[in-house]
Design a protein around this motif. Structure first.
Motif, PDB file in Angstrom:
ATOM      1  N   ASP A 261       0.820  -1.213   0.000  1.00 45.78           N
ATOM      2  CA  ASP A 261       0.000   0.000   0.000  1.00 45.78           C
ATOM      3  C   ASP A 261       0.854   1.263   0.000  1.00 45.78           C
ATOM      4  OD1 ASP A 261      -2.329  -1.469  -0.050  1.00 45.78           O
ATOM      5  OD2 ASP A 261      -2.644  -1.399   2.117  1.00 45.78           O
ATOM      6  N   GLU A 262       1.961   1.248   0.735  1.00 41.70           N
ATOM      7  CA  GLU A 262       2.779   2.461   0.823  1.00 41.70           C
ATOM      8  C   GLU A 262       3.535   2.753  -0.472  1.00 41.70           C
ATOM      9  OE1 GLU A 262       5.232  -0.826   2.949  1.00 41.70           O
ATOM     10  OE2 GLU A 262       3.122  -0.269   2.666  1.00 41.70           O
ATOM     11  N   HIS A 263       3.569   1.788  -1.384  1.00 40.54           N
ATOM     12  CA  HIS A 263       4.274   1.997  -2.652  1.00 40.54           C
ATOM     13  C   HIS A 263       3.327   2.339  -3.802  1.00 40.54           C
ATOM     14  CE1 HIS A 263       7.521  -0.896  -0.913  1.00 40.54           C
ATOM     15  NE2 HIS A 263       7.638   0.332  -0.453  1.00 40.54           N
ATOM     16  N   ARG A 264       2.038   2.319  -3.543  1.00 42.02           N
ATOM     17  CA  ARG A 264       1.088   2.565  -4.630  1.00 42.02           C
ATOM     18  C   ARG A 264       1.144   4.011  -5.120  1.00 42.02           C
ATOM     19  NH1 ARG A 264      -4.701   0.337  -2.930  1.00 42.02           N
ATOM     20  NH2 ARG A 264      -5.233   1.629  -4.740  1.00 42.02           N
ATOM     21  N   LYS A 265       1.308   4.963  -4.195  1.00 42.90           N
ATOM     22  CA  LYS A 265       1.233   6.367  -4.606  1.00 42.90           C
ATOM     23  C   LYS A 265       2.307   6.741  -5.617  1.00 42.90           C
ATOM     24  CE  LYS A 265       0.584  11.048  -2.880  1.00 42.90           C
ATOM     25  NZ  LYS A 265       0.407  11.907  -1.689  1.00 42.90           N
ATOM     26  N   PRO A 266       3.572   6.427  -5.380  1.00 40.97           N
ATOM     27  CA  PRO A 266       4.572   6.798  -6.403  1.00 40.97           C
ATOM     28  C   PRO A 266       4.404   6.038  -7.713  1.00 40.97           C
ATOM     29  CG  PRO A 266       5.581   5.516  -4.646  1.00 40.97           C
ATOM     30  CD  PRO A 266       4.212   5.867  -4.175  1.00 40.97           C
ATOM     31  N   VAL A 267       3.844   4.838  -7.669  1.00 42.47           N
ATOM     32  CA  VAL A 267       3.699   4.044  -8.889  1.00 42.47           C
ATOM     33  C   VAL A 267       2.436   4.422  -9.651  1.00 42.47           C
ATOM     34  CG1 VAL A 267       3.287   1.715  -9.791  1.00 42.47           C
ATOM     35  CG2 VAL A 267       5.050   2.095  -8.057  1.00 42.47           C
ATOM     36  N   ILE A 268       1.308   4.529  -8.935  1.00 40.43           N
ATOM     37  CA  ILE A 268       0.008   4.664  -9.592  1.00 40.43           C
ATOM     38  C   ILE A 268      -0.520   6.082  -9.542  1.00 40.43           C
ATOM     39  CG2 ILE A 268      -2.385   3.868  -9.595  1.00 40.43           C
ATOM     40  CD1 ILE A 268      -1.371   1.242  -8.367  1.00 40.43           C
ATOM     41  N   VAL A 282      10.277  -8.563  -7.739  1.00 43.11           N
ATOM     42  CA  VAL A 282      11.174  -9.556  -7.158  1.00 43.11           C
ATOM     43  C   VAL A 282      10.312 -10.508  -6.341  1.00 43.11           C
ATOM     44  CG1 VAL A 282      13.038  -9.984  -5.518  1.00 43.11           C
ATOM     45  CG2 VAL A 282      13.200  -8.058  -7.114  1.00 43.11           C
ATOM     46  N   ASP A 283      10.359 -11.785  -6.682  1.00 38.02           N
ATOM     47  CA  ASP A 283       9.513 -12.796  -6.045  1.00 38.02           C
ATOM     48  C   ASP A 283       8.039 -12.405  -6.111  1.00 38.02           C
ATOM     49  OD1 ASP A 283       9.163 -15.281  -4.919  1.00 38.02           O
ATOM     50  OD2 ASP A 283       9.213 -14.526  -2.863  1.00 38.02           O
ATOM     51  N   GLY A 284       7.638 -11.809  -7.232  1.00 36.96           N
ATOM     52  CA  GLY A 284       6.229 -11.504  -7.454  1.00 36.96           C
ATOM     53  C   GLY A 284       5.718 -10.249  -6.786  1.00 36.96           C
ATOM     54  N   VAL A 285       6.597  -9.446  -6.191  1.00 34.04           N
ATOM     55  CA  VAL A 285       6.171  -8.243  -5.470  1.00 34.04           C
ATOM     56  C   VAL A 285       6.948  -7.040  -6.004  1.00 34.04           C
ATOM     57  CG1 VAL A 285       6.048  -7.125  -3.212  1.00 34.04           C
ATOM     58  CG2 VAL A 285       5.594  -9.573  -3.411  1.00 34.04           C
ATOM     59  N   VAL A 286       6.272  -5.910  -6.147  1.00 32.28           N
ATOM     60  CA  VAL A 286       6.924  -4.692  -6.627  1.00 32.28           C
ATOM     61  C   VAL A 286       7.937  -4.202  -5.602  1.00 32.28           C
ATOM     62  CG1 VAL A 286       6.565  -2.258  -7.191  1.00 32.28           C
ATOM     63  CG2 VAL A 286       4.982  -3.979  -8.069  1.00 32.28           C
ATOM     64  N   VAL A 287       9.182  -4.025  -6.043  1.00 26.17           N
ATOM     65  CA  VAL A 287      10.230  -3.486  -5.170  1.00 26.17           C
ATOM     66  C   VAL A 287      10.793  -2.174  -5.706  1.00 26.17           C
ATOM     67  CG1 VAL A 287      10.891  -5.761  -4.299  1.00 26.17           C
ATOM     68  CG2 VAL A 287      12.081  -4.785  -6.300  1.00 26.17           C
ATOM     69  N   GLY A 288      10.392  -1.795  -6.922  1.00 29.02           N
ATOM     70  CA  GLY A 288      10.938  -0.568  -7.483  1.00 29.02           C
ATOM     71  C   GLY A 288      10.264  -0.207  -8.791  1.00 29.02           C
ATOM     72  N   MET A 289      10.686   0.922  -9.335  1.00 24.86           N
ATOM     73  CA  MET A 289      10.234   1.385 -10.643  1.00 24.86           C
ATOM     74  C   MET A 289      11.438   1.435 -11.573  1.00 24.86           C
ATOM     75  SD  MET A 289       7.731   4.481  -9.355  1.00 24.86           S
ATOM     76  CE  MET A 289       9.071   5.341  -8.511  1.00 24.86           C
ATOM     77  N   ILE A 303      16.825   2.109 -12.247  1.00 26.71           N
ATOM     78  CA  ILE A 303      15.879   1.511 -11.299  1.00 26.71           C
ATOM     79  C   ILE A 303      15.799   2.394 -10.065  1.00 26.71           C
ATOM     80  CG2 ILE A 303      15.454  -0.479  -9.795  1.00 26.71           C
ATOM     81  CD1 ILE A 303      16.989  -2.121 -11.989  1.00 26.71           C
ATOM     82  N   THR A 304      14.575   2.735  -9.679  1.00 21.67           N
ATOM     83  CA  THR A 304      14.332   3.518  -8.474  1.00 21.67           C
ATOM     84  C   THR A 304      13.723   2.597  -7.420  1.00 21.67           C
ATOM     85  OG1 THR A 304      13.902   5.497  -9.801  1.00 21.67           O
ATOM     86  CG2 THR A 304      13.147   5.521  -7.511  1.00 21.67           C
ATOM     87  N   PRO A 305      14.487   2.182  -6.405  1.00 24.30           N
ATOM     88  CA  PRO A 305      13.954   1.246  -5.416  1.00 24.30           C
ATOM     89  C   PRO A 305      12.845   1.870  -4.567  1.00 24.30           C
ATOM     90  CG  PRO A 305      16.359   1.247  -5.400  1.00 24.30           C
ATOM     91  CD  PRO A 305      15.922   2.437  -6.204  1.00 24.30           C
ATOM     92  N   LEU A 306      11.844   1.075  -4.260  1.00 27.96           N
ATOM     93  CA  LEU A 306      10.792   1.445  -3.311  1.00 27.96           C
ATOM     94  C   LEU A 306      10.963   0.698  -1.994  1.00 27.96           C
ATOM     95  CD1 LEU A 306       7.794   1.356  -5.788  1.00 27.96           C
ATOM     96  CD2 LEU A 306       8.835   3.402  -4.811  1.00 27.96           C
ATOM     97  N   ALA A 307      11.757  -0.345  -2.027  1.00 26.96           N
ATOM     98  CA  ALA A 307      12.084  -1.129  -0.841  1.00 26.96           C
ATOM     99  C   ALA A 307      13.543  -1.558  -0.987  1.00 26.96           C
ATOM    100  CB  ALA A 307      11.170  -2.346  -0.721  1.00 26.96           C
ATOM    101  N   LYS A 308      14.109  -2.056   0.076  1.00 27.91           N
ATOM    102  CA  LYS A 308      15.500  -2.478   0.010  1.00 27.91           C
ATOM    103  C   LYS A 308      15.652  -3.638  -0.968  1.00 27.91           C
ATOM    104  CE  LYS A 308      19.429  -3.981   2.778  1.00 27.91           C
ATOM    105  NZ  LYS A 308      19.932  -4.332   4.129  1.00 27.91           N
ATOM    106  N   ILE A 309      16.604  -3.516  -1.864  1.00 26.72           N
ATOM    107  CA  ILE A 309      16.886  -4.569  -2.835  1.00 26.72           C
ATOM    108  C   ILE A 309      18.256  -5.153  -2.492  1.00 26.72           C
ATOM    109  CG2 ILE A 309      17.169  -5.129  -5.278  1.00 26.72           C
ATOM    110  CD1 ILE A 309      15.439  -2.749  -5.968  1.00 26.72           C
TER     111      ILE A 309
END
Length: 340
Positions: A261-268, A282-289, A303-309
């Motif tokens: 949910d916290e990553h939806r705003k920058p993506v959508i 990564v493993d079926g979950v959005v980790v970046g743009m 690549i702009t990470p939204l979570a630690k990669i």
């Protein structure tokens, strides 16, 4: 699958911009070439028109008229929400018939169509007159719009003019729900409503007695086709670079199964005009743009990470990114992968 089989399986790909469907198929298919989809468009085996959620989708031509018939109320509802009572003094069928006749003779942009209609209905805004025609009539965006690397304007003609042998009845809600589940299940009725724009689908789900059901972590009932593949939960999902506007990101009311949910705003929400940025799975979950930039001799994918990669995941992302650039920028002397 072939590209045409994949388009049909997915019940189309969202396609406000011309290039994302190419990336959407590349990310899903083995040995996909950009020319494969361009050839399907040029040969009229796939078409671009407003369908699910009143947005432009690229669909198998055999699905265009049946889906358009089913989704007509969605388009009407969207138009009504935009114009309110502003068109109550106009015969909608008359505007649609005149507009359809105009673009059947010569494909036009929405602005061109609106200006021609405004000669007859001068008290209404041209762009809204054109939108009314799009609401009432299936309008196809003709090539070169939609061809990879082309900058052609979005010019429209009618489905009947572009596909004269098409005369199919509207698709039933039961059929479209089963096809939705084949592509995006297990899912709830609310998920299918989010994907399609249709309402009242709970009854459609419940009357199909052969569907299997599960419960998710929030105790919601998920439906699926009895023969659908359901891999073991520990099956690894490979890294994927997902296209902009991809229905993978947009086809569920509960999008947390794919994107936090916290990553939806920058993506959508953070791009304006209803844009949806391309994402890294990564493993079926959005980790970046991700995004690309081209200089004269160099193609760069950032690549702009939204979570630690993790370093391990970065090592898996890089060859996938290079594989994409080899398709989109085959003439680049060098390619670079950057992290923002």
């Amino acid at each position: 699958m072939s590209p045409l089989e994949a388009v049909r399986h997915l019940v189309g790909l969202q396609a406000q911009a011309p290039n994302p469907p190419y990336i959407g198929l590349w990310s899903r298919l083995a040995d996909f070439a950009l020319a494969d989809l361009a050839d399907l468009l040029s040969s009229r085996q796939v078409v671009r028109l407003a369908l699910m959620r009143s947005t432009i989708h690229l669909v198998d031509s055999r699905d265009a008229e049946p889906l358009r018939g089913l989704l007509a109320p969605v388009l009407v509802r969207g138009f009504r929400a935009t114009v309110g009572r502003a068109f109550d003094d106009v015969d909608h069928d008359e505007v649609a018939a005149v507009g359809a006749g105009i673009v059947a003779e010569e494909p036009l942009t929405a602005a061109e169509l609106g200006r021609r209609l405004a000669v007859r209905w001068p008290n209404h805004e041209p762009d809204r007159l054109a939108a009314l025609v799009r609401t009432q009539v299936g309008l196809v965006q003709v090539p070169p719009r939609g061809l990879w690397g082309s900058s052609g304007q979005a010019k429209h003609t009618t489905l009947a003019a572009w596909l004269p042998e098409t005369n199919a009845a509207a698709m039933s809600p039961d059929t479209v729900i089963r096809r939705y589940l084949a592509a995006f299940g297990p899912a709830t009725p609310a998920d299918a409503q989010m994907w399609s724009g249709l309402t009242g689908l709970r009854e459609v789900f419940e009357r199909q007695a052969d569907l299997v059901t599960f419960r998710d972590e929030a105790d919601r009932v998920l439906y699926d086709l009895p023969e659908a593949p359901r891999p073991d939960p520990d099956t690894p999902a490979p890294v994927r670079l997902v296209a902009a506007f991809d229905n993978l990101i947009l086809s569920h009311a509960d999008r947390s199964r794919v994107i936090a949910d916290e990553h939806r705003k920058p993506v959508i929400m953070g791009t304006g005009n209803g844009n949806v940025r391309p994402t890294v799975l990564v493993d079926g979950v959005v980790v970046g743009m991700w995004g690309t930039q081209r200089t004269k001799r160099t193609a760069v994918l950032t690549i702009t990470p939204l979570a630690k990669i993790s370093a391990k995941d970065r090592r898996a992302i890089e060859p996938e990114a290079r594989r994409l650039l080899a398709v989109t920028d085959p003439d680049a002397d060098t390619v670079e992968i950057h992290y923002a």
